[in-house]
Scaffold this motif. Structure first.
Motif, short mmCIF file in Angstrom:
data_model
loop_
_atom_site.label_atom_id
_atom_site.label_comp_id
_atom_site.label_asym_id
_atom_site.label_seq_id
_atom_site.Cartn_x
_atom_site.Cartn_y
_atom_site.Cartn_z
N LEU A 164 7.94 -1.12 3.76
CA LEU A 164 7.68 0.30 3.49
C LEU A 164 6.47 0.47 2.58
N LEU A 165 6.36 -0.39 1.57
CA LEU A 165 5.20 -0.34 0.69
C LEU A 165 3.91 -0.60 1.47
N LYS A 166 3.97 -1.58 2.36
CA LYS A 166 2.79 -1.88 3.19
C LYS A 166 2.43 -0.67 4.05
N LEU A 167 3.49 -0.06 4.61
CA LEU A 167 3.25 1.11 5.45
C LEU A 167 2.62 2.24 4.63
N SER A 168 3.17 2.46 3.44
CA SER A 168 2.61 3.49 2.57
C SER A 168 1.17 3.14 2.17
N GLU A 169 0.98 1.85 1.93
CA GLU A 169 -0.38 1.40 1.56
C GLU A 169 -1.35 1.62 2.72
N GLU A 170 -0.89 1.32 3.93
CA GLU A 170 -1.73 1.52 5.11
C GLU A 170 -2.09 3.00 5.24
N ARG A 171 -1.07 3.86 5.07
CA ARG A 171 -1.30 5.29 5.18
C ARG A 171 -2.26 5.77 4.08
N PHE A 172 -2.04 5.27 2.87
CA PHE A 172 -2.92 5.67 1.76
C PHE A 172 -4.36 5.19 2.00
N ARG A 173 -4.46 3.94 2.47
CA ARG A 173 -5.80 3.41 2.77
C ARG A 173 -6.46 4.20 3.88
N LEU A 174 -5.65 4.55 4.86
CA LEU A 174 -6.14 5.35 5.98
C LEU A 174 -6.67 6.69 5.49
N ILE A 175 -5.87 7.37 4.67
CA ILE A 175 -6.26 8.68 4.16
C ILE A 175 -7.46 8.56 3.23
N SER A 176 -7.49 7.49 2.46
CA SER A 176 -8.59 7.29 1.51
C SER A 176 -9.89 6.97 2.22
N ARG A 177 -9.77 6.25 3.35
CA ARG A 177 -10.99 5.85 4.05
C ARG A 177 -11.72 7.03 4.66
N VAL A 178 -10.98 7.98 5.17
CA VAL A 178 -11.58 9.16 5.77
C VAL A 178 -11.02 10.39 5.05
N ALA A 179 -11.95 11.25 4.57
CA ALA A 179 -11.49 12.50 3.94
C ALA A 179 -10.92 13.37 5.05
N THR A 180 -9.64 13.19 5.32
CA THR A 180 -9.06 13.75 6.54
C THR A 180 -8.76 15.22 6.43
N ASP A 181 -8.70 15.84 7.64
CA ASP A 181 -8.16 17.19 7.75
C ASP A 181 -6.69 17.10 8.20
N TYR A 182 -6.36 16.04 8.97
CA TYR A 182 -4.96 15.79 9.29
C TYR A 182 -4.77 14.32 9.64
N THR A 183 -3.54 13.84 9.45
CA THR A 183 -3.17 12.47 9.81
C THR A 183 -2.11 12.53 10.91
N PHE A 184 -1.96 11.39 11.61
CA PHE A 184 -1.01 11.39 12.72
C PHE A 184 -0.43 9.99 12.89
N SER A 185 0.68 9.97 13.62
CA SER A 185 1.29 8.70 14.02
C SER A 185 1.66 8.83 15.49
N THR A 186 1.29 7.83 16.26
CA THR A 186 1.53 7.86 17.70
C THR A 186 2.26 6.58 18.12
N LYS A 187 3.20 6.75 19.00
CA LYS A 187 3.95 5.62 19.54
C LYS A 187 3.43 5.29 20.93
N VAL A 188 3.26 4.01 21.19
CA VAL A 188 2.83 3.59 22.52
C VAL A 188 4.08 3.37 23.37
N MET A 189 4.16 4.12 24.46
CA MET A 189 5.32 4.03 25.34
C MET A 189 5.20 2.83 26.26
N PRO A 190 6.32 2.39 26.84
CA PRO A 190 6.29 1.21 27.73
C PRO A 190 5.29 1.33 28.87
#
Length: 470
Positions: free
Chosen positions: A23-49
C-alpha cells in the motif's frame, strides 16, 4: 505457545507488513505520479482479459476537461473514443510501451463532449502482474495543456511569418541559440558574405564570423543571455568568407520558449560598411576643409534665413579687428557696421534675393574696423536651400577683404586723372606751339614770295634797260 503457532503468527505479521508495504508503494507511486505532472486529474484503469481498458476511478477536473461524467465517458467508449483520429497512433505507441512495462509521457489531442479539441499531457505508469508477466492496469495523470499548445501554435505561425519576412528584406537576419550557434540565417547574409547555408547553420557564429580582435563580443553575448539582458542595439564587424571586414549595426531581441525560458536571440543587421567609409572620408575631407578655412584670409558664413541664425569662421571677425563672439551672431550689428553711404545698397541687394527669387547677391561696401576706420569688403552669397514654396531659407557665402585692392584702384584712378590732366596740358602747349609754327611758316612763305617777285621785277627791269641801250 508452541513453535508452529509462533511461526503462523510471525507469518501473519509478515503478510500484514507486506500488504502495508504494498500500500505504501502504491501511495508512493501515486504521489510520484502526481508530483511528476502538475495534473488536472488522475485515473486508474484496469486491463480486461480481452485487452480493453476499464476505468476504475478518476479524481480531479475530469468532467470540466472532457465534458463527460464517468458513466457518459464509459458509454461513449472510453479513452480511445475521445482521442483525435490523427493522434491514435500516439496512443498505440504509448500502450505498446506500457505493455512492455515502461512509463509513458505524451501530448495528445482529445475531443470533449462539445466537439472541441483539448490538448492534454498524459503520464501513464504500468501496473505489472509479475506472476503472469503482463500489464494488469494503469495509473495515470492528465493535464490540460490547450492554452500552452495554442500559444505554441501561434508562436510557430508567427515565427514562420517572421522568417518569411526576414528572407525578403535587404537586411541581415540571424537567429542564434543560447550557445551562440546559428539556427537561422537569411539569403541576404549569404549573399554579402559568400557563405552557403550548410557552412553557417549549426556553427558557432562568433568563432566563424567575428574578427579575432573582437572576440570579447562572444562573452558579452553569453553573459547577456545568462542575465537576460541583451543590448537592443550594438555595432560590430563581421568577416565574409573571403576575409573582408563588414561593419554591421544590430538590433537584438531575446527569444523565449513557451515556458518563458531564454532559448536564444534574433538579430537584424544593417550593413553600414559603405556609410562608415563615407563617414571616414567625410571626416578627412572636413579636416582638410577646416584646415583650409582656418588658413584662408577669407571669411565663410552660413545663414539660416528661416531662423535668422548664422555661423561664421573666426576670421569673419578678425579681419576687421574684432574678437570672435560666442553664441549666435546678431546680423543687425553687422548691418550697422556698414558705411552709411553703402547701407541702403547692401539691404537692397540682400532683399533682391530674399523677395524676388534671385540665386545670389554680390556687393562691395565699406565696413567699420575695430580701430574706427572703414575697410572695403566684398560679400558674395548663394542660396543653397529653398522651402516648398521656393522661398530661400538658407544661404552660404564668403566675405573678402578688398581694402588694399580698392585703395590701389583709387590710387590708379587718381594717377589716371593726373596723367589725363598732364596730357591735356601738354596737348594745349603743343597746339599753341603748332599755331606759332604755322604763323611763322606763313611769314617765311610770304617773304619768299616777295623775294621771288622782287627778283622777277629786277630781271624785267634789267631786260628793259638792256633793250633800251640797243
Amino acid at each position: 505457545m508452541n513453535t508452529e503457532s509462533q511461526t503462523q503468527r510471525l507469518k501473519a505479521e509478515i503478510d500484514a507488513l507486506q500488504k502495508k508495504i504494498a500500500l505504501l508503494k502504491l501511495s508512493e507511486e501515486r504521489f510520484r505520479l502526481i508530483s511528476r505532472v502538475a495534473t488536472d486529474y488522475t485515473f486508474s484503469t484496469k486491463v480486461m482479459p480481452d485487452g480493453t481498458l476499464d476505468l476504475n476511478w478518476v479524481a480531479g477536473a475530469f468532467e470540466s476537461i472532457s465534458g463527460y461524467s464517468v458513466e457518459e465517458f464509459k458509454t461513449r467508449g472510453g479513452w480511445r473514443a475521445t482521442i483525435h483520429p490523427d493522434d491514435l497512433h500516439i496512443d498505440d505507441s504509448d500502450f505498446a510501451n506500457l505493455q512492455n512495462n515502461r512509463d509513458t509521457d505524451s501530448e495528445i489531442r482529445t475531443i470533449n463532449k462539445c466537439g472541441e479539441i483539448v490538448w492534454v499531457q498524459v503520464f501513464a505508469h504500468p501496473i505489472w502482474d509479475k506472476e503472469n508477466n503482463c500489464l494488469k492496469g494503469i495509473y495515470g495523470a492528465v493535464k490540460n495543456i490547450t492554452d500552452r499548445k495554442n500559444t505554441e501554435e501561434k508562436l510557430t505561425k508567427s515565427e514562420s511569418q517572421f522568417r518569411e519576412l526576414l528572407e525578403n528584406i535587404s537586411l541581415i537576419a540571424i537567429i542564434l541559440d543560447i550557445e551562440g550557434r546559428v539556427t537561422f540565417c537569411n539569403h541576404y547574409l549569404l549573399k554579402i558574405t559568400g557563405y552557403q547555408p550548410v557552412e553557417l547553420i549549426g556553427k558557432d557564429w562568433f568563432d566563424l564570423m567575428i574578427p579575432d580582435d573582437t572576440t570579447e563580443i562572444k562573452d558579452v553575448f553569453l553573459n547577456g543571455l545568462k542575465n537576460e539582458n541583451i543590448a537592443p542595439r550594438i555595432e560590430n564587424p563581421i568577416l565574409t568568407k573571403s576575409g573582408e571586414k563588414l561593419d554591421i549595426v544590430w538590433s537584438n531581441v531575446i527569444q523565449r520558449k513557451s515556458n518563458g525560458l531564454v532559448k536564444g536571440v534574433a538579430s537584424i543587421g544593417e550593413n553600414i560598411t559603405k556609410r562608415k567609409r563615407a563617414e571616414v572620408n567625410l571626416m578627412r575631407s572636413n579636416e582638410r576643409l577646416k584646415l583650409i578655412l582656418e588658413n584662408t584670409p577669407n571669411a565663410i558664413w552660413d545663414w539660416n534665413i528661416k531662423t535668422d541664425v548664422w555661423y561664421t569662421t573666426p576670421n569673419y571677425y578678425t579681419m576687421l579687428g574684432y574678437q570672435p563672439e560666442k553664441g549666435l551672431n546678431d546680423r543687425n550689428i553687422w548691418l550697422n557696421r556698414i558705411h552709411p553711404d553703402d547701407r541702403e545698397n547692401v539691404k537692397a541687394k540682400i532683399n533682391l534675393v530674399l523677395d524676388s527669387g534671385h540665386e545670389k547677391y554680390n556687393y562691395t561696401a565699406r565696413l567699420l574696423h575695430a580701430d574706427g576706420s572703414y575697410r572695403w569688403q566684398t560679400v558674395i552669397g548663394h542660396v543653397i536651400e529653398r522651402d516648398e514654396y521656393g522661398k530661400a531659407i538658407r544661404m552660404l557665402g564668403v566675405r573678402v577683404d578688398v581694402d588694399e585692392t580698392k585703395k590701389a584702384e583709387e590710387a590708379i584712378r587718381r594717377l589716371n586723372m593726373e596723367l589725363e590732366q598732364k596730357v591735356k596740358d601738354r596737348t594745349r602747349e603743343l597746339e599753341k606751339k603748332n599755331a606759332d609754327l604755322k604763323r611763322m611758316n606763313r611769314l617765311f612763305v610770304g617773304r619768299e614770295l616777295r623775294m621771288i617777285e622782287l627778283k622777277n621785277n629786277i630781271k624785267a627791269l634789267e631786260e628793259i634797260i638792256k633793250n633800251y641801250s640797243k
